[in-house]
Design a protein around this motif. Structure first.
Motif, short mmCIF file in Angstrom:
data_model
loop_
_atom_site.label_atom_id
_atom_site.label_comp_id
_atom_site.label_asym_id
_atom_site.label_seq_id
_atom_site.Cartn_x
_atom_site.Cartn_y
_atom_site.Cartn_z
N TYR A 645 -18.76 -8.12 8.11
CA TYR A 645 -19.86 -7.61 7.28
C TYR A 645 -20.21 -6.20 7.76
O TYR A 645 -20.21 -5.93 8.96
CB TYR A 645 -21.08 -8.54 7.42
CG TYR A 645 -22.14 -8.26 6.38
CD1 TYR A 645 -22.17 -8.98 5.20
CD2 TYR A 645 -23.09 -7.27 6.57
CE1 TYR A 645 -23.13 -8.70 4.22
CE2 TYR A 645 -24.04 -6.98 5.60
CZ TYR A 645 -24.05 -7.71 4.44
OH TYR A 645 -24.99 -7.43 3.48
N PRO A 646 -20.53 -5.28 6.84
CA PRO A 646 -20.80 -3.89 7.24
C PRO A 646 -22.02 -3.79 8.17
O PRO A 646 -23.12 -4.18 7.80
CB PRO A 646 -21.06 -3.17 5.91
CG PRO A 646 -21.32 -4.25 4.91
CD PRO A 646 -20.56 -5.44 5.37
N ARG A 647 -21.79 -3.27 9.38
CA ARG A 647 -22.86 -3.19 10.38
C ARG A 647 -24.02 -2.34 9.88
O ARG A 647 -25.17 -2.63 10.19
CB ARG A 647 -22.32 -2.60 11.70
CG ARG A 647 -21.41 -3.52 12.46
CD ARG A 647 -21.08 -2.96 13.83
NE ARG A 647 -22.24 -2.93 14.70
CZ ARG A 647 -22.71 -3.96 15.38
NH1 ARG A 647 -22.12 -5.13 15.29
NH2 ARG A 647 -23.77 -3.84 16.16
N TRP A 648 -23.72 -1.28 9.14
CA TRP A 648 -24.80 -0.39 8.74
C TRP A 648 -25.72 -1.01 7.70
O TRP A 648 -26.80 -0.48 7.42
CB TRP A 648 -24.24 0.94 8.25
CG TRP A 648 -23.18 0.87 7.20
CD1 TRP A 648 -21.83 0.80 7.41
CD2 TRP A 648 -23.37 0.86 5.78
NE1 TRP A 648 -21.17 0.76 6.21
CE2 TRP A 648 -22.08 0.80 5.19
CE3 TRP A 648 -24.49 0.92 4.96
CZ2 TRP A 648 -21.90 0.78 3.81
CZ3 TRP A 648 -24.30 0.90 3.58
CH2 TRP A 648 -23.03 0.84 3.03
N ARG A 649 -25.34 -2.15 7.15
CA ARG A 649 -26.26 -2.90 6.28
C ARG A 649 -27.07 -3.93 7.06
O ARG A 649 -28.01 -4.51 6.53
CB ARG A 649 -25.50 -3.58 5.15
CG ARG A 649 -24.90 -2.61 4.14
CD ARG A 649 -24.32 -3.35 2.96
NE ARG A 649 -23.62 -2.48 2.03
CZ ARG A 649 -24.19 -1.82 1.01
NH1 ARG A 649 -25.49 -1.94 0.80
NH2 ARG A 649 -23.46 -1.05 0.22
N GLY A 650 -26.67 -4.19 8.32
CA GLY A 650 -27.45 -5.06 9.19
C GLY A 650 -27.12 -6.53 9.09
O GLY A 650 -27.41 -7.29 10.00
N GLY A 651 -26.54 -6.96 7.99
CA GLY A 651 -26.28 -8.38 7.74
C GLY A 651 -26.84 -8.76 6.38
O GLY A 651 -27.64 -8.03 5.79
N PRO A 652 -26.44 -9.91 5.84
CA PRO A 652 -26.87 -10.27 4.48
C PRO A 652 -28.37 -10.47 4.33
O PRO A 652 -28.93 -10.20 3.27
CB PRO A 652 -26.10 -11.57 4.20
CG PRO A 652 -25.68 -12.08 5.54
CD PRO A 652 -25.50 -10.88 6.40
N MET A 653 -29.05 -10.95 5.40
CA MET A 653 -30.48 -11.17 5.29
C MET A 653 -31.24 -9.85 5.40
O MET A 653 -32.22 -9.61 4.69
CB MET A 653 -30.95 -12.15 6.38
CG MET A 653 -30.09 -13.40 6.50
SD MET A 653 -29.61 -14.16 4.93
CE MET A 653 -31.17 -14.81 4.36
N GLN A 654 -30.76 -8.97 6.27
CA GLN A 654 -31.34 -7.63 6.36
C GLN A 654 -31.13 -6.86 5.06
O GLN A 654 -32.02 -6.15 4.59
CB GLN A 654 -30.73 -6.87 7.53
CG GLN A 654 -31.11 -5.40 7.63
CD GLN A 654 -32.58 -5.17 7.88
OE1 GLN A 654 -33.25 -6.06 8.41
NE2 GLN A 654 -33.10 -4.02 7.51
N ALA A 655 -29.94 -7.03 4.45
CA ALA A 655 -29.67 -6.35 3.18
C ALA A 655 -30.62 -6.84 2.10
O ALA A 655 -31.07 -6.06 1.24
CB ALA A 655 -28.22 -6.59 2.77
N ALA A 656 -30.95 -8.13 2.10
CA ALA A 656 -31.91 -8.66 1.13
C ALA A 656 -33.29 -8.05 1.35
O ALA A 656 -33.99 -7.70 0.38
CB ALA A 656 -31.97 -10.18 1.23
N ASP A 657 -33.69 -7.93 2.61
CA ASP A 657 -34.98 -7.27 2.90
C ASP A 657 -34.98 -5.84 2.38
O ASP A 657 -35.98 -5.36 1.82
CB ASP A 657 -35.23 -7.26 4.41
CG ASP A 657 -35.83 -8.56 4.92
OD1 ASP A 657 -36.18 -9.42 4.08
OD2 ASP A 657 -35.93 -8.72 6.15
N THR A 658 -33.87 -5.13 2.58
CA THR A 658 -33.79 -3.74 2.12
C THR A 658 -33.92 -3.66 0.60
O THR A 658 -34.58 -2.75 0.07
CB THR A 658 -32.47 -3.11 2.58
OG1 THR A 658 -32.40 -3.16 4.02
CG2 THR A 658 -32.35 -1.66 2.12
N SER A 659 -33.31 -4.59 -0.11
CA SER A 659 -33.40 -4.61 -1.57
C SER A 659 -34.77 -5.04 -2.06
O SER A 659 -35.18 -4.68 -3.16
CB SER A 659 -32.33 -5.56 -2.15
OG SER A 659 -31.04 -5.09 -1.87
#
Length: 709
Positions: A645-659
């Protein structure tokens, strides 16, 4: 002058002797350059410059490291005076010589501090580097500009973008340090400072050095080469770093310094840097919790691995690389020979690819004993079963292992979905049984899930976590109440289901994999499935289109990369290429699939990536709601370490927070309505978090503590 002491802050000490001012950083564990340390350094510098009897200044550090950089928690304080860039400019402008005495690690802000000093003495064990890229950042203290002036564009670009540290010996050869010291760098710097005073040696500001500009044409060529190579790189900091190296040649020093800080500030507030900081903290939290305090781990020096297939041989290689002695047990002599060849071939590849020194090859092979006599289990501290995903075979193996091994020996299954309760009963040693879920290729995949059934002894979690860390892996533990469920597999299963749906809607595997690589994955879902082994994944019995696709492809005789053919063909010694033999299978699936699938025509790359991100976040939310996962960051850590998973997105749960969770839930509801797929039915956890004004980050524990990077 006698020996005098001045009280700054306890983390920066000041003393003088024979006209030399000693400024010592003492901020354990690794002398992070925090706001308090920056303030102390500024005060010490002012004191030394104001003292007419001080003729030279030595900046040193207490403990094994000079400074390993900034405190992650202090990044938000970077603009609070004194900023690192201003402090280092003051050091460089000092009218008295400033020497850096460097031992251990001088990384990030610590290396920038050293570069701002006029002279640098390095111990032979020192490592110097700028790992800011791992945080999605560029240097903030002038490091990019001073590094280029001393060592040139090619060295600077490599150090800034790779983040890899260099040795003290190489630093001297490159002109980044002045002298190699075998004993005390502090004493050597003191002696040099006294000599400077006597000889009236002037300061030597790094900004005045032009060695790195000796060949402007080659300089600019190096910049353009790196810019072309990074064209598809999704990391913003990479492109900013290249611009900064170019600016060192084209702009005045002050303008380039201002540009560096502006880039740093912009990146530090951006989503990528936030995602990377989250990734680092998530992995630290997971690793720390996987080795709980209060129960010392059982020592492991000799490992027995049962099964020498691609999983078992990969585990053997990981153990040998960690310096462990290994007994490999197979069912007969022919299987032993196949396993030996597989392991020896893998070790040879490690040497050829530079992962292993040639002189270590024989040592690794010498630590391996392979045979088919299970009696060797009596000498093992850990017995690892890696026989495949057949439950009956696995239970029989555990019955034999429990009888043949010593009481207290760890008995672990490396399978993806073992019935640990049944294995514990079969072994007659339920307190010694745990799951160590490896992912293939086991030699290289960093994730190991440590799973303890209810019957496990209290020290098994710590023992499994310590063993995984011994191999250089990241141990992640599902909640013990989750019946051995995985944190990573359901999330990858959701990603694979989206990929399978896109395949049925008209996209082919290379197009789908490209869509996810464009999102940031190192490998797309079909590439990952081939690596993991289609037989291992099919044995999980995933519901829906993903499970159907795996069952169909296995029935057609395609098992993944190791046998040579899966979603791609994998010819020996050649790049993978699409397996056109799958076209007929794909056509059958497309005819059987529900029409439309919610796609408006053939799926686009953006649509595939968007659905995948939503499905992964939803799968993670379900793991949290069912208490299989204790914290969202554990899911993120597992996907980062196990499935590229792309590190700069932090992970799928972090990506959801970002969205934004409200936006994620809305899009999931729309997909659920238009597709009718359970995959997209939003977890009730979204409703709870949105109602309470929370996000996934709010469910994580507090900061993992001070660990400079």
């Amino acid at each position: 002058m006698g020996h005098g002491w001045g009280q700054m802050d306890e983390r920066v000490r000041y003393s003088t002797r024979d006209g030399v001012a000693f400024v010592t950083i003492d901020n354990p564990p690794v002398n992070a350059i925090s706001l308090v340390v920056r303030t102390g350094l500024q005060e010490a510098l002012s004191k030394a410059l104001a003292d007419a009897e001080v003729g030279a200044i030595v900046i040193a550090a207490q403990g094994p490291s000079f400074s390993a950089g900034a405190d992650l928690r202090d990044l938000d304080c970077g603009a609070v005076p004194p900023r690192l860039t201003d402090l280092l400019r003051d050091i460089e402008d000092a009218p008295k010589p400033v020497l850096a005495a460097i031992q251990g690690s001088a990384l990030g802000g610590g290396f920038e501090l050293a570069l701002a000093c006029h002279y640098r003495l390095v111990h032979t064990d020192a490592q110097l580097g700028l790992p800011d890229m791992a945080l999605g950042l560029v240097p903030s203290g002038g490091g990019s500009q001073r590094l280029v002036r001393l060592a040139g564009a090619r060295v600077a670009l490599d150090m800034l973008i790779s983040g890899r540290p260099i040795s003290a010996e190489l630093a001297v050869r490159l002109g980044l340090a002045d002298r190699l010291v075998r004993k005390s760098p502090g004493r050597a710097a003191f002696m040099a400072a006294r000599n400077f005073i006597q000889a009236k040696t002037p300061p030597r500001p790094t900004r005045t050095c032009e060695a790195g500009f000796a060949n402007p044409d080659d300089f600019l060529a190096a910049v353009e080469e790196r810019r072309a190579a990074a064209e598809d790189d999704k990391r913003e900091a990479v492109h900013r770093a290249i611009d900064l190296v170019e600016a060192a040649l084209l702009l005045p020093f002050e303008a380039a310094l201002a540009m560096e800080y502006a880039h740093f500030a912009s990146l530090a507030g951006g989503a990528q840097a936030h995602g990377l900081r989250h990734a680092i903290l998530a992995e630290r939290r997971a690793a720390r919790r996987s080795v709980p305090a209060g129960h010392p781990p059982r020592p492991v020096a000799r490992v027995a691995v049962l099964g020498g297939g691609r999983l078992g041989s990969g585990i053997v290689r990981a153990c040998l690389a960690a310096g462990l002695a290994v007994n490999l047990v197979e069912q007969d002599e022919a299987a032993v020979l196949r396993a030996r060849r597989r392991i020896a071939s893998g070790i040879a590849r490690d040497v050829a690819q530079g992962h292993l020194a040639p002189d270590q090859r024989a040592a690794q092979i010498a630590r391996l004993n392979a045979g088919h006599d299970i009696a060797v289990l009596s000498a093992a501290d850990l017995v690892l079963e890696a026989v495949g995903e057949d439950h009956e075979t696995r239970r029989a193996v555990f019955a034999r292992a429990g009888a043949a091994s010593r009481p207290g020996t760890l008995l672990a299954s490396a399978g993806l979905a073992p019935d640990l309760a049944a294995l514990a009963r079969a072994s007659s040693r339920p307190a010694d049984v745990l799951g160590l879920r490896f992912f293939t290729p086991a030699r290289w995949v960093r994730l190991v899930e440590v799973v303890c059934p209810p019957t496990a002894a209290p020290d098994l979690a710590a023992s499994g976590g310590a063993f995984a860390r011994m191999l250089g892996k990241l141990p992640v533990s599902p909640d013990p109440s989750g019946d051995g469920d995985s944190l990573a597999l359901p999330v990858f299963g959701a990603l694979f289901a989206v990929a399978a749906g896109a395949l049925c809607a008209g996209a082919d595997p290379p197009e789908i994999d490209t869509a996810l690589r464009d999102y940031g994955f190192a490998l797309g879902p079909f590439q990952l499935a081939d690596l993991a082994g289609l037989d291992r994944l099919a044995a999980l019995g995933w519901p829906g289109i993903g499970g159907i696709l795996l069952a169909e492809i296995m029935a057609a005789g395609f098992a993944g990369k190791e046998p040579g053919e899966g979603f791609y063909r994998h010819p020996a010694g050649a790049p993978a290429r699409p397996a056109r033999e799958l076209d007929a299978l794909t056509d059958r699936l497309r005819k059987r699939a529900a029409p439309g699938g919610g796609w408006a025509g053939k799926p686009t790359k953006a649509e595939i990536a968007d659905r995948a991100a939503l499905a992964m976040a939803n799968a993670g939310a379900r793991l949290l709601a069912s208490e299989v996962a204790r914290h969202p960051s554990d899911i993120d850590a597992a996907m980062l370490a196990g499935f590229t998973y792309p590190r700069w997105r932090g992970g799928p749960m972090q990506a959801a927070d970002t969205s934004g969770l409200l936006a994620v839930r809305t899009r999931l509801r729309r997909l659920s309505e238009c597709t009718g797929e359970a995959l997209f039915a939003p977890s009730p956890l979204f409703d709870v978090l949105i109602r309470d004004g929370l996000n996934f980050e709010g469910l994580n524990p507090a900061s993992a503590g001070q660990r400079p990077v």
